[in-house]
Motif scaffolding. Structure first.
Motif, PDB file in Angstrom:
ATOM      1  N   ARG A   1      -5.238   5.958   3.608  1.00 48.35           N
ATOM      2  CA  ARG A   1      -5.484   4.590   4.501  1.00 48.35           C
ATOM      3  C   ARG A   1      -6.701   4.337   3.989  1.00 48.35           C
ATOM      4  O   ARG A   1      -7.171   3.119   4.301  1.00 48.35           O
ATOM      5  CB  ARG A   1      -5.217   4.802   5.804  1.00 48.35           C
ATOM      6  CG  ARG A   1      -3.882   4.836   6.252  1.00 48.35           C
ATOM      7  CD  ARG A   1      -3.384   4.261   7.724  1.00 48.35           C
ATOM      8  NE  ARG A   1      -1.905   4.525   7.779  1.00 48.35           N
ATOM      9  CZ  ARG A   1      -1.582   5.291   8.757  1.00 48.35           C
ATOM     10  NH1 ARG A   1      -2.345   6.151   9.658  1.00 48.35           N
ATOM     11  NH2 ARG A   1      -0.224   5.527   9.086  1.00 48.35           N
TER      12      ARG A   1
ATOM     13  N   TYR B   1     -10.045   3.312   1.879  1.00 55.52           N
ATOM     14  CA  TYR B   1     -10.542   2.432   0.578  1.00 55.52           C
ATOM     15  C   TYR B   1     -11.918   2.198   0.449  1.00 55.52           C
ATOM     16  O   TYR B   1     -12.682   2.583   1.383  1.00 55.52           O
ATOM     17  CB  TYR B   1      -9.754   1.115   0.368  1.00 55.52           C
ATOM     18  CG  TYR B   1      -8.023   1.192   0.392  1.00 55.52           C
ATOM     19  CD1 TYR B   1      -7.621   1.368  -0.914  1.00 55.52           C
ATOM     20  CD2 TYR B   1      -7.522   1.256   1.388  1.00 55.52           C
ATOM     21  CE1 TYR B   1      -6.391   1.204  -1.164  1.00 55.52           C
ATOM     22  CE2 TYR B   1      -6.044   1.242   1.421  1.00 55.52           C
ATOM     23  CZ  TYR B   1      -5.325   1.306   0.092  1.00 55.52           C
ATOM     24  OH  TYR B   1      -4.147   1.497   0.063  1.00 55.52           O
TER      25      TYR B   1
ATOM     26  N   LYS C   1      -6.297  -4.142  -3.992  1.00 49.82           N
ATOM     27  CA  LYS C   1      -6.388  -2.687  -4.846  1.00 49.82           C
ATOM     28  C   LYS C   1      -5.646  -3.052  -6.182  1.00 49.82           C
ATOM     29  O   LYS C   1      -6.183  -2.565  -7.083  1.00 49.82           O
ATOM     30  CB  LYS C   1      -5.231  -1.808  -4.205  1.00 49.82           C
ATOM     31  CG  LYS C   1      -5.157  -0.677  -4.956  1.00 49.82           C
ATOM     32  CD  LYS C   1      -4.212   0.488  -4.124  1.00 49.82           C
ATOM     33  CE  LYS C   1      -3.782   1.643  -5.092  1.00 49.82           C
ATOM     34  NZ  LYS C   1      -2.726   2.403  -4.414  1.00 49.82           N
TER      35      LYS C   1
ATOM     36  N   LEU D   1      -8.207   3.437  -3.603  1.00 45.94           N
ATOM     37  CA  LEU D   1      -7.903   4.592  -2.344  1.00 45.94           C
ATOM     38  C   LEU D   1      -8.956   5.701  -2.690  1.00 45.94           C
ATOM     39  O   LEU D   1      -9.512   6.102  -3.677  1.00 45.94           O
ATOM     40  CB  LEU D   1      -6.496   5.054  -2.864  1.00 45.94           C
ATOM     41  CG  LEU D   1      -6.236   5.713  -1.597  1.00 45.94           C
ATOM     42  CD1 LEU D   1      -5.772   4.921  -0.307  1.00 45.94           C
ATOM     43  CD2 LEU D   1      -4.554   6.349  -1.867  1.00 45.94           C
TER      44      LEU D   1
ATOM     45  N   CYS E   1       0.612  -1.254  -0.081  1.00 37.18           N
ATOM     46  CA  CYS E   1      -0.047  -0.086   0.122  1.00 37.18           C
ATOM     47  C   CYS E   1       0.843   1.265   0.023  1.00 37.18           C
ATOM     48  O   CYS E   1       0.580   2.198  -0.519  1.00 37.18           O
ATOM     49  CB  CYS E   1      -0.867  -0.116   1.224  1.00 37.18           C
ATOM     50  SG  CYS E   1      -2.253  -1.403   1.199  1.00 37.18           S
TER      51      CYS E   1
ATOM     52  N   SER F   1      -7.492  -1.992   6.465  1.00 31.31           N
ATOM     53  CA  SER F   1      -6.916  -3.435   6.523  1.00 31.31           C
ATOM     54  C   SER F   1      -7.538  -4.139   7.999  1.00 31.31           C
ATOM     55  O   SER F   1      -7.531  -5.310   7.939  1.00 31.31           O
ATOM     56  CB  SER F   1      -5.329  -3.474   6.743  1.00 31.31           C
ATOM     57  OG  SER F   1      -5.022  -2.673   7.829  1.00 31.31           O
TER      58      SER F   1
ATOM     59  N   ALA G   1      -3.444  -4.397  -0.357  1.00 25.60           N
ATOM     60  CA  ALA G   1      -2.726  -3.983  -1.459  1.00 25.60           C
ATOM     61  C   ALA G   1      -3.021  -4.799  -2.902  1.00 25.60           C
ATOM     62  O   ALA G   1      -3.130  -4.392  -3.837  1.00 25.60           O
ATOM     63  CB  ALA G   1      -1.145  -4.091  -1.232  1.00 25.60           C
TER      64      ALA G   1
END
Length: 156
Positions: free
Chosen positions: A115, A117, A102, A109, A25, A79, A99
């Motif tokens: 941080r 998402y 993503k 994001l 990330c 997370s 990550a």
């Protein structure tokens, strides 16, 4: 859903259908991850390697469990929303999974956040994954880079 409810036993992943890499990330390291499937056509993912110093767990996580966790996660998704998916000992693993999600287009994001998402439509990803599951792709983990640093998947 608790750690005890998810992954009570190590799943039998019969084939690895995709091996990829992505940045963490924060972009400080590169992750290698695998998608696998069971004989019953269930999809799984695991983190396999990390070029940085962070430890992680390489346990297989069911994709349907990840989707369920994302479905109930408050916004912004972090997370922390994924931590209950893992039995393993590393707190890095949920962030590494984020990550990967993503990279695969399952989250993005939020604008102005570092941080946070938001969940994206999983349909395009699932279409690609279903094609791989239906194919006869069977990759060997040895083809992954040797940037491995992990914790043994030992339930406590």
């Amino acid at each position: 859903m608790t750690n005890k409810d998810v992954n009570k036993v190590t799943p039998h992943v019969s084939r690895i259908i995709k091996i990829e890499t992505c940045p963490t990330c924060y972009g400080k390291a590169t992750l290698t991850y695998h998608f696998g499937c069971s004989e019953g056509k269930q999809g799984y993912i695991r983190i396999m390697a990390n070029s940085g110093g962070g430890l992680f767990s390489d346990e297989w996580i069911k994709l349907s469990d990840i989707q369920a966790a994302l479905d109930i996660a408050p916004l912004p998704v972090t997370s922390f929303s994924l931590i209950k998916l893992f039995i393993g000992k590393s707190v890095n693993t949920p962030g590494f999974l984020l990550a990967v999600l993503k990279q695969e287009g399952l989250v993005k994001l939020l604008e102005g956040k570092i941080r946070g998402y938001e969940k994206l439509d999983p349909a395009p990803f699932m279409l690609e994954l279903d094609k791989l599951i239906s194919s006869d792709v069977n990759l060997k983990p040895e083809s992954a880079p040797t940037i491995k640093k992990n914790l043994t998947n030992t339930p406590t």
